[in-house]
Design an enzyme around this catalytic site. Structure first.
Site, PDB file in Angstrom:
ATOM      1  N   LYS A  89     117.030  37.957  80.612  1.00  0.00           N
ATOM      2  CA  LYS A  89     115.655  37.365  80.637  1.00  0.00           C
ATOM      3  C   LYS A  89     115.025  38.353  79.472  1.00  0.00           C
ATOM      4  CE  LYS A  89     115.750  35.088  84.670  1.00  0.00           C
ATOM      5  NZ  LYS A  89     117.097  35.171  84.666  1.00  0.00           N
ATOM      6  N   ASP A  90     113.764  37.394  78.746  1.00  0.00           N
ATOM      7  CA  ASP A  90     113.145  38.131  77.656  1.00  0.00           C
ATOM      8  C   ASP A  90     112.383  39.320  78.256  1.00  0.00           C
ATOM      9  OD1 ASP A  90     112.223  38.036  75.021  1.00  0.00           O
ATOM     10  OD2 ASP A  90     110.435  37.325  75.642  1.00  0.00           O
ATOM     11  N   LYS A  91     112.160  40.227  77.205  1.00  0.00           N
ATOM     12  CA  LYS A  91     111.656  41.556  77.386  1.00  0.00           C
ATOM     13  C   LYS A  91     109.950  41.234  77.750  1.00  0.00           C
ATOM     14  CE  LYS A  91     109.878  45.471  74.752  1.00  0.00           C
ATOM     15  NZ  LYS A  91     109.640  46.564  75.763  1.00  0.00           N
TER      16      LYS A  91
END
Length: 414
Positions: A89-91
């Site tokens: 997942k993205d930060k």
């Protein structure tokens, strides 16, 4: 407040053009993690008090998955290889994910920015891709009524077979969208250039410590300047400082190094999809020579069998595609890729030629052979499931695994 303009077309990432003809809405997604909430929809995980694995359901606030796994391993004093998960997942988000840990202990203590929602034991291991999809709750900064103003676009998306299934910006780096350049350098054997690009890219970097490395190429001094939280960059610097620049990527976790090659494949896919959209009227139409996968209700592909479109089955395949039972795919090029025929083959050959790469470049020799890729295939479009607007300018929807919410929003907002 810093904002990300989702309407911006990242030509550099291979995304250009839209499938819909509606007007641009000029909306933005705020960069606050709380404005981009993601929750995994996992496969069934059976609880067993005597199970081999510890399963953690965790909510991550502004955490990149790879960095969290590294910190979790350190916190539990185990190898990161003993931790698996279903998807990265993205930060810049609040994400709820499941992690599988090969340990006989339970989690205790705390990690800043992490909420442990649940932990239990199971004999079910979680592997990459072991989820149906993700639920998104996203707030868009928009002066009007997004539900009303996007209605024609959403109708057109549905009629044309979905939105383009581009790899989103997150695929190319949380903050610096340059991992595809690094991946290309790796498959071309330019390992030292790739290491330098990872540490300093004059197209993105304004931090003094990165600029200093770009000017001086002094890894030992840069180790004193690069912040401690940039663990992966510091690992690369450490390898360079010890005289192993060409081998520097071995200092990173293997799954992270492989992601550079995957990013370049994703860029090639985006370019090929963009080119197809110039020639084919929508994203559900099947043309002769296409390769296709059957898809489920989440638009997840059944990868057990590639189907090839020919003049005998073309009408049947178009009927199935119009019912969202099947979709054309575009290859993510690799050394064992099966090429499509017809228009899609021509597009693929032209993109590879323009990039000066061949399929065999993805068979990487020597110490980096683990980064080699035989290739894969990705459907060209998808649709949001159970789309709702629970509040003004807030969207709630589900996408299948590996499908990017930002690609859906890009088509709506332009």
């Amino acid at each position: 407040m810093f904002y990300i303009n989702i309407a911006y077309i990242f030509m550099d990432l291979g995304m250009y053009g839209y499938i819909t003809k509606t007007e641009k809405l000029n909306g933005m997604i705020k960069s606050n993690p709380e404005d981009f909430i993601v929750e995994e929809i996992p496969f069934d995980i059976k609880k067993d008090d005597n199970g081999k694995y510890l399963i953690i359901k965790a909510r991550l606030y502004d955490w990149d998955t790879n960095r969290f796994v590294m910190y979790l391993a350190r916190h539990m004093n185990i190898s990161r290889k003993r931790i698996t998960y279903a998807g990265t997942k993205d930060k810049r988000a609040v994400t709820t994910q499941y992690f599988c840990i090969n340990t006989d202990r339970m989690f205790s203590g705390s990690i800043n920015g992490i909420e442990i929602i649940e932990q239990f034991r199971s004999n079910d291991i979680i592997k990459l891709g072991d989820l149906y999809g993700n639920r998104f709750l996203i707030k868009v900064d928009y002066p009007g009524d997004l539900e009303k103003d996007s209605s024609e676009t959403l109708k057109e998306i549905n009629e044309k077979g979905g939105f383009p299934n581009f790899f989103g910006v997150q695929r190319f780096g949380s903050m610096r969208s340059n991992t595809h350049y690094i991946g290309k350098m790796i498959i071309k054997g330019e390992y030292e250039k790739a290491a330098d690009k990872y540490l300093y890219d004059d197209n993105f970097d304004t931090e003094e410590y990165r600029i200093n490395y770009g000017k001086n190429m002094d890894a030992k001094n840069s180790l004193k300047e690069y912040p401690g939280n940039l663990t992966f960059e510091r690992s690369i610097l450490g390898a360079i400082a010890s005289g192993n620049k060409s081998s520097a990527f071995n200092a990173l976790p293997k799954n992270l190094s492989i992601m550079f090659v995957h990013a370049f494949q994703s860029y090639l896919f985006n370019k090929m999809l963009s080119e197809r959209m110039k020639h084919v009227k929508d994203l559900k139409t099947v043309i002769e020579g296409d390769l296709l996968y059957n898809i489920d209700d989440y638009f997840n592909p059944d990868k057990k069998r590639l189907i090839e479109a020919n003049r005998y089955n073309l009408e049947m395949l178009n009927n199935l595609s119009s019912m969202d039972k099947i979709r054309p795919v575009i290859p993510l090029p690799g050394f064992d890729t099966r090429m499509p025929d017809g228009l899609q083959r021509d597009i693929m050959l032209k993109v590879l030629e323009d990039e000066n790469v061949s399929l065999q470049d993805f068979k990487i020799p020597g110490e980096y052979s683990y980064m080699s890729s035989s290739g894969d295939y990705r459907i060209i479009s998808a649709k949001p499931i159970n789309l709702k607007f629970p509040e003004k300018n807030k969207l709630d929807f589900i996408l299948g695994r590996g499908i990017y919410a930002t690609s859906f929003l890009r088509e709506i907002i332009k």
